[in-house]
Design a protein around this motif. Structure first.
Motif, PDB file in Angstrom:
ATOM      1  N   UNK A 121       0.862  -1.171   0.000  1.00  0.00           N
ATOM      2  CA  UNK A 121       0.000   0.000   0.000  1.00  0.00           C
ATOM      3  C   UNK A 121       0.905   1.229   0.000  1.00  0.00           C
ATOM      4  N   UNK A 122       1.131   1.806  -1.180  1.00  0.00           N
ATOM      5  CA  UNK A 122       2.114   2.875  -1.287  1.00  0.00           C
ATOM      6  C   UNK A 122       3.506   2.305  -1.072  1.00  0.00           C
ATOM      7  N   UNK A 123       4.211   2.819  -0.054  1.00  0.00           N
ATOM      8  CA  UNK A 123       5.530   2.270   0.273  1.00  0.00           C
ATOM      9  C   UNK A 123       5.461   1.385   1.517  1.00  0.00           C
ATOM     10  N   UNK A 124       4.253   1.110   1.988  1.00  0.00           N
ATOM     11  CA  UNK A 124       4.060   0.286   3.184  1.00  0.00           C
ATOM     12  C   UNK A 124       3.648  -1.122   2.772  1.00  0.00           C
ATOM     13  N   UNK A 125       4.425  -2.112   3.164  1.00  0.00           N
ATOM     14  CA  UNK A 125       4.108  -3.503   2.893  1.00  0.00           C
ATOM     15  C   UNK A 125       3.518  -4.170   4.114  1.00  0.00           C
ATOM     16  N   UNK A 126       2.353  -4.768   3.969  1.00  0.00           N
ATOM     17  CA  UNK A 126       1.691  -5.468   5.067  1.00  0.00           C
ATOM     18  C   UNK A 126       2.016  -6.949   4.972  1.00  0.00           C
ATOM     19  N   UNK A 127       2.625  -7.514   6.004  1.00  0.00           N
ATOM     20  CA  UNK A 127       3.076  -8.902   5.987  1.00  0.00           C
ATOM     21  C   UNK A 127       2.396  -9.688   7.107  1.00  0.00           C
ATOM     22  N   UNK A 128       1.263 -10.364   6.826  1.00  0.00           N
ATOM     23  CA  UNK A 128       0.653 -11.238   7.838  1.00  0.00           C
ATOM     24  C   UNK A 128       1.523 -12.485   8.013  1.00  0.00           C
ATOM     25  N   UNK A 129       2.059 -12.705   9.220  1.00  0.00           N
ATOM     26  CA  UNK A 129       2.984 -13.830   9.423  1.00  0.00           C
ATOM     27  C   UNK A 129       2.285 -15.075   9.942  1.00  0.00           C
ATOM     28  N   UNK A 130       1.068 -14.947  10.438  1.00  0.00           N
ATOM     29  CA  UNK A 130       0.324 -16.094  10.958  1.00  0.00           C
ATOM     30  C   UNK A 130      -1.125 -15.692  11.127  1.00  0.00           C
ATOM     31  N   UNK A 131      -1.948 -16.688  11.324  1.00  0.00           N
ATOM     32  CA  UNK A 131      -3.372 -16.454  11.586  1.00  0.00           C
ATOM     33  C   UNK A 131      -3.731 -17.149  12.887  1.00  0.00           C
ATOM     34  N   UNK A 132      -4.612 -16.496  13.681  1.00  0.00           N
ATOM     35  CA  UNK A 132      -5.055 -17.096  14.926  1.00  0.00           C
ATOM     36  C   UNK A 132      -4.204 -16.687  16.116  1.00  0.00           C
ATOM     37  N   UNK A 133      -4.586 -17.138  17.303  1.00  0.00           N
ATOM     38  CA  UNK A 133      -3.852 -16.803  18.520  1.00  0.00           C
ATOM     39  C   UNK A 133      -3.921 -17.986  19.483  1.00  0.00           C
ATOM     40  N   UNK A 134      -3.255 -17.841  20.613  1.00  0.00           N
ATOM     41  CA  UNK A 134      -3.234 -18.899  21.625  1.00  0.00           C
ATOM     42  C   UNK A 134      -4.046 -18.513  22.858  1.00  0.00           C
ATOM     43  N   UNK A 135      -4.747 -17.376  22.778  1.00  0.00           N
ATOM     44  CA  UNK A 135      -5.471 -16.868  23.938  1.00  0.00           C
ATOM     45  C   UNK A 135      -6.932 -17.317  23.921  1.00  0.00           C
ATOM     46  N   UNK A 136      -7.603 -17.097  25.044  1.00  0.00           N
ATOM     47  CA  UNK A 136      -9.020 -17.407  25.166  1.00  0.00           C
ATOM     48  C   UNK A 136      -9.685 -16.344  26.033  1.00  0.00           C
ATOM     49  N   UNK A 137      -9.471 -15.074  25.653  1.00  0.00           N
ATOM     50  CA  UNK A 137      -9.950 -13.961  26.464  1.00  0.00           C
ATOM     51  C   UNK A 137     -11.476 -13.983  26.553  1.00  0.00           C
ATOM     52  N   UNK A 138     -11.982 -13.688  27.731  1.00  0.00           N
ATOM     53  CA  UNK A 138     -13.416 -13.837  27.982  1.00  0.00           C
ATOM     54  C   UNK A 138     -14.267 -12.820  27.247  1.00  0.00           C
ATOM     55  N   UNK A 139     -13.660 -11.724  26.775  1.00  0.00           N
ATOM     56  CA  UNK A 139     -14.420 -10.648  26.142  1.00  0.00           C
ATOM     57  C   UNK A 139     -14.293 -10.643  24.621  1.00  0.00           C
ATOM     58  N   UNK A 140     -13.477 -11.540  24.060  1.00  0.00           N
ATOM     59  CA  UNK A 140     -13.072 -11.426  22.662  1.00  0.00           C
ATOM     60  C   UNK A 140     -13.886 -12.358  21.756  1.00  0.00           C
ATOM     61  N   UNK A 141     -14.458 -11.771  20.713  1.00  0.00           N
ATOM     62  CA  UNK A 141     -15.218 -12.564  19.748  1.00  0.00           C
ATOM     63  C   UNK A 141     -14.357 -12.994  18.567  1.00  0.00           C
ATOM     64  N   UNK A 142     -13.181 -12.372  18.436  1.00  0.00           N
ATOM     65  CA  UNK A 142     -12.308 -12.665  17.307  1.00  0.00           C
ATOM     66  C   UNK A 142     -11.913 -14.131  17.241  1.00  0.00           C
ATOM     67  N   UNK A 143     -11.718 -14.749  18.423  1.00  0.00           N
ATOM     68  CA  UNK A 143     -11.240 -16.144  18.455  1.00  0.00           C
ATOM     69  C   UNK A 143     -12.200 -17.079  17.724  1.00  0.00           C
ATOM     70  N   UNK A 144     -13.507 -16.705  17.658  1.00  0.00           N
ATOM     71  CA  UNK A 144     -14.465 -17.551  16.962  1.00  0.00           C
ATOM     72  C   UNK A 144     -14.204 -17.564  15.451  1.00  0.00           C
ATOM     73  N   UNK A 145     -13.570 -16.506  14.969  1.00  0.00           N
ATOM     74  CA  UNK A 145     -13.312 -16.398  13.537  1.00  0.00           C
ATOM     75  C   UNK A 145     -11.937 -16.914  13.150  1.00  0.00           C
ATOM     76  N   UNK A 146     -10.987 -16.871  14.082  1.00  0.00           N
ATOM     77  CA  UNK A 146      -9.599 -17.158  13.707  1.00  0.00           C
ATOM     78  C   UNK A 146      -9.090 -18.509  14.163  1.00  0.00           C
ATOM     79  N   UNK A 147      -9.556 -19.003  15.293  1.00  0.00           N
ATOM     80  CA  UNK A 147      -9.052 -20.271  15.811  1.00  0.00           C
ATOM     81  C   UNK A 147      -7.648 -20.153  16.379  1.00  0.00           C
ATOM     82  N   UNK A 148      -7.000 -21.302  16.559  1.00  0.00           N
ATOM     83  CA  UNK A 148      -5.659 -21.351  17.127  1.00  0.00           C
ATOM     84  C   UNK A 148      -4.635 -20.880  16.100  1.00  0.00           C
ATOM     85  N   UNK A 149      -3.461 -20.532  16.592  1.00  0.00           N
ATOM     86  CA  UNK A 149      -2.443 -19.972  15.717  1.00  0.00           C
ATOM     87  C   UNK A 149      -1.983 -20.988  14.673  1.00  0.00           C
TER      88      UNK A 149
END
Length: 432
Positions: A121-149
């Motif tokens: 994007x312009x001179x900025x390169x976005x590099x996703x290195x992984x998907x998901x996480x190892x957490x299970x935070x009680x307030x977070x809905x993101x984990x339902x979409x991403x799963x484990x790392x």
């Protein structure tokens, strides 16, 4: 994932800021709603050019608060006359535009798509290195979409970074739900090695590490700090969201760290680096947060003095465990959010004020409003150079600037030529 509705009034600058807000929300997994009545958060980007406009903004804010679950007001009227919304009985979060995405994301991890690929994007390169996480935070809905790392190999990510540099990237932003746990799924902690190898790529560029939860990086924080100290390509910048200064609240949030681990990470980077930027997040008004817990968060903020701080007023996400907890009243959450936001502005404003009169090497990363450009110094602090065309300053340039003023959350700077003389154009920010 949550939904948003955004309305923009006024000039092209406001429209540009709204586009930036939307881009950040989409990058974080949020999606536009069909209308404000279907949105988890409504964002009103305001104008204040004449009195009639002010009345229209207040009326529209009152309408939106009746439809959307949460209301954020930003833009010119919010910053210049934010008290008018409170006086009118509007229950809204008043924020600078670049604070809106963090607030709307509700302290959750960013969400990338399953097939996320590098983007230039312009001179900025976005590099996703992984998907998901190892957490299970009680307030977070993101984990339902991403799963484990799920971590691709170091070699694969390095090649993606190399392709971005060859395509013209001057800044590589290493992203993920939680970059600190990269490699955990393969039984190894690979983030230091990955960053080290990216920095070895031929070319002139900078690397910014994306969000890393304190629990994820604590086990590698010493090795990671050594990598930062050894590589000038790395911005000396860490985004480690602590979320609360209370261990009791962190336990209820099911965070994987406690305050002591967060402090250890901060102390290690303090020891290894002459100057660096700590970015962190606080969630205010979590259902089990007492007044004493809130004061612990305020004390921690004042103690570690991060130079970038995201303050989020807790809101429930459907399907999460925290949504079933008895919440705090909206007025109480608003009061605590206001108190922390005021402290935040003092801390951040003090950090940028201390830069005035100093000189820094910067990278010009993108165009700003009008004829300005946005630059980043070695610690990823934002410095605005105005009258860029007259000064011959372009996106992608590396240059030296002298800081002439600040506007709380960023600084203004004038380019310095090879003889150490400031650029010919006067910065309007010199008197800021």
């Amino acid at each position: 994932m949550a939904t948003y509705h955004i309305e923009t009034y006024g000039c092209s600058s406001n429209r540009g800021e709204s586009r930036e807000i939307e881009r950040a929300l989409r990058d974080g997994g949020h999606r536009p709603a069909d209308g404000p009545e279907d949105a988890d958060v409504a964002i009103l980007n305001t104008c204040t050019v004449v009195e009639k406009t002010e009345r229209n903004m207040l009326r529209r804010a009152e309408e939106l608060q009746e439809t959307a679950a949460d209301l954020v007001v930003t833009g010119c009227m919010a910053l210049a006359q934010g008290e008018l919304f409170e006086e009118a009985g509007v229950d809204a979060e008043i924020l600078h535009w670049d604070e809106v995405p963090s607030y709307a994301l509700n302290g959750e991890c960013p969400t990338t798509t399953p097939d996320a690929e590098p983007v230039l994007d312009g001179v900025v390169g976005l590099l996703p290195i992984a998907r998901g996480c190892m957490s299970n935070c009680s307030y977070c809905i993101t984990k339902f979409a991403t799963g484990r790392v799920d971590s691709p190999s170091v070699a694969e990510n390095v090649e993606k970074a190399r392709a971005l540099v060859h395509a013209g990237a001057k800044e590589i932003r290493v992203t993920g739900q939680d970059t600190g746990v990269y490699g955990w799924d393969n039984g190894d902690r690979k983030l230091p090695e990955l960053l080290d190898r990216i920095c070895d790529i031929d070319g002139e560029f900078r690397v910014r590490l994306g969000m890393a939860n304190p629990g994820g990086i604590h086990g590698i924080h010493q090795e990671l700090a050594d990598v930062f100290a050894a590589n000038e390509e790395l911005y000396d910048f860490i985004h480690a969201p602590v979320q609360s200064g209370s261990d009791d609240v962190l336990d209820d949030m099911r965070r994987q760290h406690r305050v002591g681990k967060f402090r250890e990470v901060v102390e290690t980077f303090d020891d290894r680096l002459d100057h660096w930027t700590l970015s962190t997040d606080f969630i205010v008004g979590f259902p089990t947060e007492s007044e004493a817990d809130h004061e612990l968060s305020m004390d921690l903020l004042a103690e570690v003095r991060p130079e970038k701080i995201n303050v989020t007023r807790f809101s429930k996400r459907p399907g999460t465990d925290a949504a079933d907890m008895k919440g705090l009243g909206g007025t109480l959450k608003k009061e605590r959010s206001k108190a922390m936001s005021e402290l935040k502005m003092k801390v951040v404003g003090g950090a940028y004020e201390s830069m005035v009169g100093e000189r820094f090497e910067v990278l010009v990363v993108e165009e700003g409003t009008g004829d300005s450009v946005k630059c980043r110094d070695s610690a990823y602090r934002q410095i605005i150079v105005q009258s860029a065309t007259d000064r011959g300053v372009e996106v992608g340039d590396f240059l030296e600037v002298e800081v002439t003023g600040h506007n709380t959350v960023y600084a203004f700077g004038d380019p310095v030529d090879e003889d150490g003389v400031e650029g010919v154009a006067d910065s309007a920010a010199s008197s800021a």
